[in-house]
Scaffold this motif. Sequence first.
Motif, PDB file in Angstrom:
ATOM      1  N   VAL A   1      75.307  57.477  -5.213  1.00  0.00           N
ATOM      2  CA  VAL A   1      74.626  58.744  -5.494  1.00  0.00           C
ATOM      3  C   VAL A   1      73.633  58.588  -6.648  1.00  0.00           C
ATOM      4  N   PRO A   2      73.993  57.898  -7.737  1.00  0.00           N
ATOM      5  CA  PRO A   2      72.987  57.681  -8.790  1.00  0.00           C
ATOM      6  C   PRO A   2      71.766  56.900  -8.305  1.00  0.00           C
ATOM      7  N   VAL A   3      71.981  55.957  -7.398  1.00  0.00           N
ATOM      8  CA  VAL A   3      70.853  55.199  -6.848  1.00  0.00           C
ATOM      9  C   VAL A   3      69.897  56.129  -6.117  1.00  0.00           C
ATOM     10  N   GLY A   4      70.431  57.010  -5.287  1.00  0.00           N
ATOM     11  CA  GLY A   4      69.593  57.962  -4.567  1.00  0.00           C
ATOM     12  C   GLY A   4      68.916  58.949  -5.492  1.00  0.00           C
ATOM     13  N   ALA A   5      69.637  59.388  -6.531  1.00  0.00           N
ATOM     14  CA  ALA A   5      69.063  60.350  -7.475  1.00  0.00           C
ATOM     15  C   ALA A   5      67.903  59.743  -8.244  1.00  0.00           C
ATOM     16  N   VAL A   6      68.042  58.492  -8.662  1.00  0.00           N
ATOM     17  CA  VAL A   6      66.976  57.831  -9.412  1.00  0.00           C
ATOM     18  C   VAL A   6      65.760  57.583  -8.526  1.00  0.00           C
ATOM     19  N   SER A   7      65.999  57.187  -7.266  1.00  0.00           N
ATOM     20  CA  SER A   7      64.881  56.832  -6.387  1.00  0.00           C
ATOM     21  C   SER A   7      64.145  58.050  -5.831  1.00  0.00           C
ATOM     22  N   GLN A   8      64.843  59.185  -5.661  1.00  0.00           N
ATOM     23  CA  GLN A   8      64.231  60.338  -4.999  1.00  0.00           C
ATOM     24  C   GLN A   8      64.043  61.551  -5.905  1.00  0.00           C
ATOM     25  N   GLY A   9      64.769  61.636  -6.992  1.00  0.00           N
ATOM     26  CA  GLY A   9      64.571  62.724  -7.938  1.00  0.00           C
ATOM     27  C   GLY A   9      65.082  64.071  -7.463  1.00  0.00           C
ATOM     28  N   LEU A  10      64.422  65.142  -7.912  1.00  0.00           N
ATOM     29  CA  LEU A  10      64.899  66.507  -7.686  1.00  0.00           C
ATOM     30  C   LEU A  10      64.813  66.960  -6.233  1.00  0.00           C
ATOM     31  N   VAL A  11      64.076  66.214  -5.398  1.00  0.00           N
ATOM     32  CA  VAL A  11      63.977  66.620  -3.998  1.00  0.00           C
ATOM     33  C   VAL A  11      65.341  66.616  -3.318  1.00  0.00           C
ATOM     34  N   LEU A  12      66.290  65.833  -3.850  1.00  0.00           N
ATOM     35  CA  LEU A  12      67.629  65.774  -3.263  1.00  0.00           C
ATOM     36  C   LEU A  12      68.357  67.102  -3.335  1.00  0.00           C
ATOM     37  N   ILE A  13      68.006  67.932  -4.316  1.00  0.00           N
ATOM     38  CA  ILE A  13      68.723  69.209  -4.470  1.00  0.00           C
ATOM     39  C   ILE A  13      67.864  70.393  -4.034  1.00  0.00           C
ATOM     40  N   SER A  14      66.833  70.138  -3.238  1.00  0.00           N
ATOM     41  CA  SER A  14      66.008  71.227  -2.718  1.00  0.00           C
ATOM     42  C   SER A  14      66.726  71.916  -1.562  1.00  0.00           C
ATOM     43  N   TRP A  15      66.425  73.187  -1.353  1.00  0.00           N
ATOM     44  CA  TRP A  15      67.073  73.948  -0.277  1.00  0.00           C
ATOM     45  C   TRP A  15      66.665  73.446   1.101  1.00  0.00           C
ATOM     46  N   GLU A  16      65.579  72.725   1.161  1.00  0.00           N
ATOM     47  CA  GLU A  16      65.161  72.135   2.441  1.00  0.00           C
ATOM     48  C   GLU A  16      66.076  70.989   2.846  1.00  0.00           C
ATOM     49  N   VAL A  17      66.665  70.336   1.848  1.00  0.00           N
ATOM     50  CA  VAL A  17      67.429  69.118   2.085  1.00  0.00           C
ATOM     51  C   VAL A  17      68.941  69.349   2.075  1.00  0.00           C
ATOM     52  N   LEU A  18      69.433  70.192   1.173  1.00  0.00           N
ATOM     53  CA  LEU A  18      70.870  70.326   0.951  1.00  0.00           C
ATOM     54  C   LEU A  18      71.683  70.701   2.203  1.00  0.00           C
ATOM     55  N   PRO A  19      71.268  71.692   3.009  1.00  0.00           N
ATOM     56  CA  PRO A  19      72.077  72.031   4.186  1.00  0.00           C
ATOM     57  C   PRO A  19      72.205  70.865   5.169  1.00  0.00           C
ATOM     58  N   LEU A  20      71.092  70.164   5.425  1.00  0.00           N
ATOM     59  CA  LEU A  20      71.158  69.009   6.314  1.00  0.00           C
ATOM     60  C   LEU A  20      72.010  67.903   5.709  1.00  0.00           C
ATOM     61  N   GLY A  21      71.906  67.736   4.386  1.00  0.00           N
ATOM     62  CA  GLY A  21      72.715  66.724   3.713  1.00  0.00           C
ATOM     63  C   GLY A  21      74.199  66.999   3.852  1.00  0.00           C
ATOM     64  N   LEU A  22      74.586  68.253   3.721  1.00  0.00           N
ATOM     65  CA  LEU A  22      75.997  68.629   3.887  1.00  0.00           C
ATOM     66  C   LEU A  22      76.466  68.342   5.306  1.00  0.00           C
ATOM     67  N   LEU A  23      75.647  68.700   6.286  1.00  0.00           N
ATOM     68  CA  LEU A  23      76.027  68.480   7.681  1.00  0.00           C
ATOM     69  C   LEU A  23      76.128  66.991   7.997  1.00  0.00           C
ATOM     70  N   VAL A  24      75.185  66.212   7.456  1.00  0.00           N
ATOM     71  CA  VAL A  24      75.235  64.756   7.658  1.00  0.00           C
ATOM     72  C   VAL A  24      76.494  64.183   7.028  1.00  0.00           C
ATOM     73  N   GLY A  25      76.849  64.661   5.834  1.00  0.00           N
ATOM     74  CA  GLY A  25      78.044  64.167   5.161  1.00  0.00           C
ATOM     75  C   GLY A  25      79.306  64.422   5.944  1.00  0.00           C
ATOM     76  N   VAL A  26      79.407  65.612   6.539  1.00  0.00           N
ATOM     77  CA  VAL A  26      80.605  65.950   7.316  1.00  0.00           C
ATOM     78  C   VAL A  26      80.655  65.176   8.621  1.00  0.00           C
ATOM     79  N   LEU A  27      79.550  65.179   9.365  1.00  0.00           N
ATOM     80  CA  LEU A  27      79.538  64.557  10.688  1.00  0.00           C
ATOM     81  C   LEU A  27      79.524  63.035  10.627  1.00  0.00           C
ATOM     82  N   SER A  28      78.847  62.464   9.635  1.00  0.00           N
ATOM     83  CA  SER A  28      78.680  61.017   9.586  1.00  0.00           C
ATOM     84  C   SER A  28      79.747  60.302   8.785  1.00  0.00           C
ATOM     85  N   SER A  29      80.433  61.001   7.888  1.00  0.00           N
ATOM     86  CA  SER A  29      81.396  60.320   7.019  1.00  0.00           C
ATOM     87  C   SER A  29      82.742  61.021   6.930  1.00  0.00           C
TER      88      SER A  29
END
Length: 289
Positions: free
Chosen positions: A189-217
């Motif tokens: 997670v720190p690797v992704g945060a450093v490489s991508q910055g605040l876009v990781l916590i945008s409302w455009e990304v968070l819902p899809l990220g949650l769904l990917v986390g549940v379905l993929s892992s």
Amino acid sequence: MQINRGLLTAVGCVLLAMITIQSGASLAKQLFPIVGPEGTTALRLGFAAAVLWLVFRPWRALPQGRDWQSIIIYGLCLGGMNILFYLAIERIPLGIAVALEFTGPLAVALFSSKRKSDLFWVACAIAGILLLLPNLSSAQGLDLGGALMALGAGACWAGYILFGTRTGKQGSGGITVALGMTVAALVLVPVGAVSQGLVLISWEVLPLGLLVGVLSSALPYSLEMVALRNMPTQAFSVLMSLEPAIAALAGFIILSEQLTLLQWSAIGLVIIASIGSSFTPKKAIEMSV
């Protein structure tokens, strides 16, 4: 031959896990243009770890002493498998990456097999995967780095199987998955945060990220841990060979990708191997790590 209920449950868990992983992969691809493979991996592992902690509450039965060693290695293998695969499919076609990644579980199946019938099913799976590989030779400008990353993901997958078997037998499968996912998340997670910055916590990304986390892992890894506790390691490894077939079928249905007769024959061989491995009697497995 009578099949015990535990083995049937294990087979069902593996099949359901593969279906959810393919669904999660299709969503993850939509995140690549926004947050890249590093950010997608961070979202996948971070959300999966959070969901697993809420569901299984691992703080109630934390491992002791040397048990942590297996869990940490298991988590590192899990994280490595995720990020290396995403980095691979950024550079090479998905089908080639999946085929190369499968060298890991197939190696586990080969080295752990002690029955001639097991070797036959493994041979069927290998033949099927080899028939799916001709696209590798025809790919134009195949990226060597991407191919090596896919092979690295396969090595991590082999470690995930081996250490997942050991950690799964130390206690609750759900708790060990939650702890392993936490180890992976703490590293990546720190690797992704450093490489991508605040876009990781945008409302455009968070819902899809949650769904990917549940379905993929979160969901499939929990199902696989249940399976690992109820079936031989080589049977699990060969049954997982069905994943390229599921991916090919999803490509046909969702993406209208046409398959050749040779490719459908390869899928048939993998399915035969998977069914054959399901009839292998359960044996105790002693893993030396």
